[in-house]
Design a protein around this motif. Structure first.
Motif, PDB file in Angstrom:
ATOM      1  N   ALA A  19     -59.043  21.951  18.850  1.00 17.87           N
ATOM      2  CA  ALA A  19     -60.044  21.980  19.937  1.00 17.87           C
ATOM      3  C   ALA A  19     -61.655  21.656  19.713  1.00 17.87           C
ATOM      4  O   ALA A  19     -62.500  21.636  20.556  1.00 17.87           O
ATOM      5  CB  ALA A  19     -59.866  23.493  20.487  1.00 17.87           C
ATOM      6  N   TYR A  20     -61.853  21.706  18.245  1.00 22.25           N
ATOM      7  CA  TYR A  20     -63.050  21.557  17.866  1.00 22.25           C
ATOM      8  C   TYR A  20     -63.441  20.223  17.323  1.00 22.25           C
ATOM      9  O   TYR A  20     -64.205  19.852  16.770  1.00 22.25           O
ATOM     10  CB  TYR A  20     -63.670  22.418  16.508  1.00 22.25           C
ATOM     11  CG  TYR A  20     -63.862  24.138  17.220  1.00 22.25           C
ATOM     12  CD1 TYR A  20     -65.423  24.309  17.192  1.00 22.25           C
ATOM     13  CD2 TYR A  20     -62.976  24.930  17.903  1.00 22.25           C
ATOM     14  CE1 TYR A  20     -65.757  25.448  17.819  1.00 22.25           C
ATOM     15  CE2 TYR A  20     -63.650  25.983  18.516  1.00 22.25           C
ATOM     16  CZ  TYR A  20     -64.767  26.426  18.288  1.00 22.25           C
ATOM     17  OH  TYR A  20     -65.270  27.722  18.858  1.00 22.25           O
ATOM     18  N   GLY A  21     -62.224  19.331  17.492  1.00 21.98           N
ATOM     19  CA  GLY A  21     -62.272  17.805  17.092  1.00 21.98           C
ATOM     20  C   GLY A  21     -61.995  17.772  15.916  1.00 21.98           C
ATOM     21  O   GLY A  21     -62.121  16.726  15.215  1.00 21.98           O
ATOM     22  N   VAL A  22     -61.281  18.744  15.060  1.00 25.54           N
ATOM     23  CA  VAL A  22     -60.797  18.580  13.716  1.00 25.54           C
ATOM     24  C   VAL A  22     -59.301  18.148  13.888  1.00 25.54           C
ATOM     25  O   VAL A  22     -58.355  18.926  14.304  1.00 25.54           O
ATOM     26  CB  VAL A  22     -60.855  19.937  12.999  1.00 25.54           C
ATOM     27  CG1 VAL A  22     -60.160  19.510  11.692  1.00 25.54           C
ATOM     28  CG2 VAL A  22     -62.172  20.473  12.934  1.00 25.54           C
ATOM     29  N   ASP A  23     -59.032  16.839  13.407  1.00 25.35           N
ATOM     30  CA  ASP A  23     -57.923  16.386  13.358  1.00 25.35           C
ATOM     31  C   ASP A  23     -56.740  16.967  12.502  1.00 25.35           C
ATOM     32  O   ASP A  23     -57.305  17.582  11.193  1.00 25.35           O
ATOM     33  CB  ASP A  23     -57.929  14.968  12.841  1.00 25.35           C
ATOM     34  CG  ASP A  23     -56.512  14.296  12.944  1.00 25.35           C
ATOM     35  OD1 ASP A  23     -55.809  14.488  13.984  1.00 25.35           O
ATOM     36  OD2 ASP A  23     -56.303  13.285  12.286  1.00 25.35           O
ATOM     37  N   ALA A  24     -55.664  17.346  12.950  1.00 27.05           N
ATOM     38  CA  ALA A  24     -54.564  18.017  12.062  1.00 27.05           C
ATOM     39  C   ALA A  24     -53.265  17.404  11.964  1.00 27.05           C
ATOM     40  O   ALA A  24     -53.038  17.259  13.296  1.00 27.05           O
ATOM     41  CB  ALA A  24     -54.692  19.669  12.592  1.00 27.05           C
ATOM     42  N   ILE A  25     -52.672  17.334  11.203  1.00 27.45           N
ATOM     43  CA  ILE A  25     -51.261  16.911  11.247  1.00 27.45           C
ATOM     44  C   ILE A  25     -50.451  17.705  11.862  1.00 27.45           C
ATOM     45  O   ILE A  25     -50.431  19.099  11.899  1.00 27.45           O
ATOM     46  CB  ILE A  25     -50.674  16.530   9.807  1.00 27.45           C
ATOM     47  CG1 ILE A  25     -49.431  15.503   9.899  1.00 27.45           C
ATOM     48  CG2 ILE A  25     -50.137  17.972   9.018  1.00 27.45           C
ATOM     49  CD1 ILE A  25     -49.318  14.873   8.644  1.00 27.45           C
ATOM     50  N   GLY A  26     -49.449  17.290  12.811  1.00 28.98           N
ATOM     51  CA  GLY A  26     -48.487  18.092  13.776  1.00 28.98           C
ATOM     52  C   GLY A  26     -47.374  18.710  12.873  1.00 28.98           C
ATOM     53  O   GLY A  26     -47.247  18.351  11.619  1.00 28.98           O
ATOM     54  N   GLU A  27     -46.723  19.663  13.487  1.00 31.21           N
ATOM     55  CA  GLU A  27     -45.777  20.568  12.668  1.00 31.21           C
ATOM     56  C   GLU A  27     -44.907  21.112  13.679  1.00 31.21           C
ATOM     57  O   GLU A  27     -45.286  21.304  14.727  1.00 31.21           O
ATOM     58  CB  GLU A  27     -46.653  21.746  11.897  1.00 31.21           C
ATOM     59  CG  GLU A  27     -47.128  22.704  12.603  1.00 31.21           C
ATOM     60  CD  GLU A  27     -48.019  23.706  11.856  1.00 31.21           C
ATOM     61  OE1 GLU A  27     -48.136  23.387  10.720  1.00 31.21           O
ATOM     62  OE2 GLU A  27     -48.380  24.699  12.577  1.00 31.21           O
ATOM     63  N   THR A  28     -43.689  21.401  13.060  1.00 31.08           N
ATOM     64  CA  THR A  28     -42.573  22.109  14.059  1.00 31.08           C
ATOM     65  C   THR A  28     -42.105  23.159  13.456  1.00 31.08           C
ATOM     66  O   THR A  28     -41.602  23.079  12.209  1.00 31.08           O
ATOM     67  CB  THR A  28     -41.509  21.197  14.242  1.00 31.08           C
ATOM     68  OG1 THR A  28     -41.971  19.778  14.997  1.00 31.08           O
ATOM     69  CG2 THR A  28     -40.305  21.667  15.331  1.00 31.08           C
ATOM     70  N   ALA A  29     -42.082  24.534  14.045  1.00 29.28           N
ATOM     71  CA  ALA A  29     -41.472  25.506  13.330  1.00 29.28           C
ATOM     72  C   ALA A  29     -40.017  25.635  13.713  1.00 29.28           C
ATOM     73  O   ALA A  29     -39.518  25.281  14.736  1.00 29.28           O
ATOM     74  CB  ALA A  29     -42.056  26.707  14.331  1.00 29.28           C
ATOM     75  N   VAL A  30     -39.072  25.755  12.633  1.00 29.05           N
ATOM     76  CA  VAL A  30     -37.655  25.972  12.520  1.00 29.05           C
ATOM     77  C   VAL A  30     -37.259  27.334  12.012  1.00 29.05           C
ATOM     78  O   VAL A  30     -37.918  27.882  11.210  1.00 29.05           O
ATOM     79  CB  VAL A  30     -37.199  24.559  11.997  1.00 29.05           C
ATOM     80  CG1 VAL A  30     -37.832  23.446  12.540  1.00 29.05           C
ATOM     81  CG2 VAL A  30     -37.686  24.689  10.406  1.00 29.05           C
TER      82      VAL A  30
END
Length: 221
Positions: A19-30
């Motif tokens: 939300a602050y413009g910091v790119d972050a790699i996606g993740e999925t909780a399992v």
């Protein structure tokens, strides 16, 4: 360090920074090996598996990170081994987080803390698994401007790594400075709620500045 009893909030930290413009790699909780395999197949290989345990700040201490998993079978096996190792160490995990493995780049750490005397302080430096060995970081009162963040990067002892090392391209220092400034703004905005934040590693490859792991320690009360 955070006050005793502070809550570790990791799942959901990346969208907050985004939300602050910091790119972050996606993740999925399992929470099962089968779900981990399916998530990795959807994200693409090689994959990364990380222990999802809200009360554990440093996953590597209990074997909670598996990198470069080449296929679904490897992901499922890593999940089972990770859960067993966590329980043997007295940790109760919620499950694991599955990510696509980021491309190779210069690894940085960006974060900060709220000091009881000096207030919010932002930190930037050389990160990755060697962060505590190299101890090459710069601290400044938050928030900082992009220009101030750029000067922080210039003060790093190993800052030449940002200009290209071995087979890695030079890092876009302006893009990295924008990320440091954005994290410092987050720290200032939430200074009454957050004790400490940590993005490590932040993979820097050219103009791509991507947070791979994010941690927020919330203040008590």
């Amino acid at each position: 360090a955070a006050a005793p009893g502070a809550v570790v909030a990791e799942r959901g930290a990346k969208p907050v920074f985004a939300a602050y413009g910091v790119d972050a790699i996606g993740e999925t909780a399992v929470d099962t090996a089968a779900a981990a395999r399916a998530a990795a197949e959807a994200a693409g290989f090689p994959a990364v598996l990380k222990l999802d345990a809200p009360d554990l700040a440093h996953k590597t201490e209990v074997g909670g990170v598996a990198l470069g998993l080449a296929d679904g079978e490897a992901v499922a096996a890593a999940f089972e081994a990770m859960m067993a190792a966590a329980r043997a160490a007295g940790v109760t995990p919620r499950g694991a987080l599955v990510q696509r493995m980021a491309a190779k780049g210069v690894e940085m750490v960006i974060g900060g803390r709220v000091d009881p005397v000096f207030g919010p302080l932002v930190v930037a430096g050389i990160g990755g698994t060697m962060v505590e060995v190299l101890k090459d970081t710069v601290v400044a009162p938050a928030p900082v401007t992009e220009a101030q963040a750029a000067r922080m990067l210039e003060r790093l002892r190993l800052g030449a790594m940002l200009d290209g090392v071995r087979d890695l391209p030079a890092v876009d220092r302006a893009a990295l400075a924008r990320t440091v400034a954005a994290v410092s703004e987050f720290l200032w905005d939430f200074r009454d709620e957050v004790a400490e934040i940590d993005l490590n590693p932040v993979i820097c490859r050219g103009g791509e500045i991507t947070a791979v792991d994010a941690l927020i320690l919330r203040r008590e009360g």
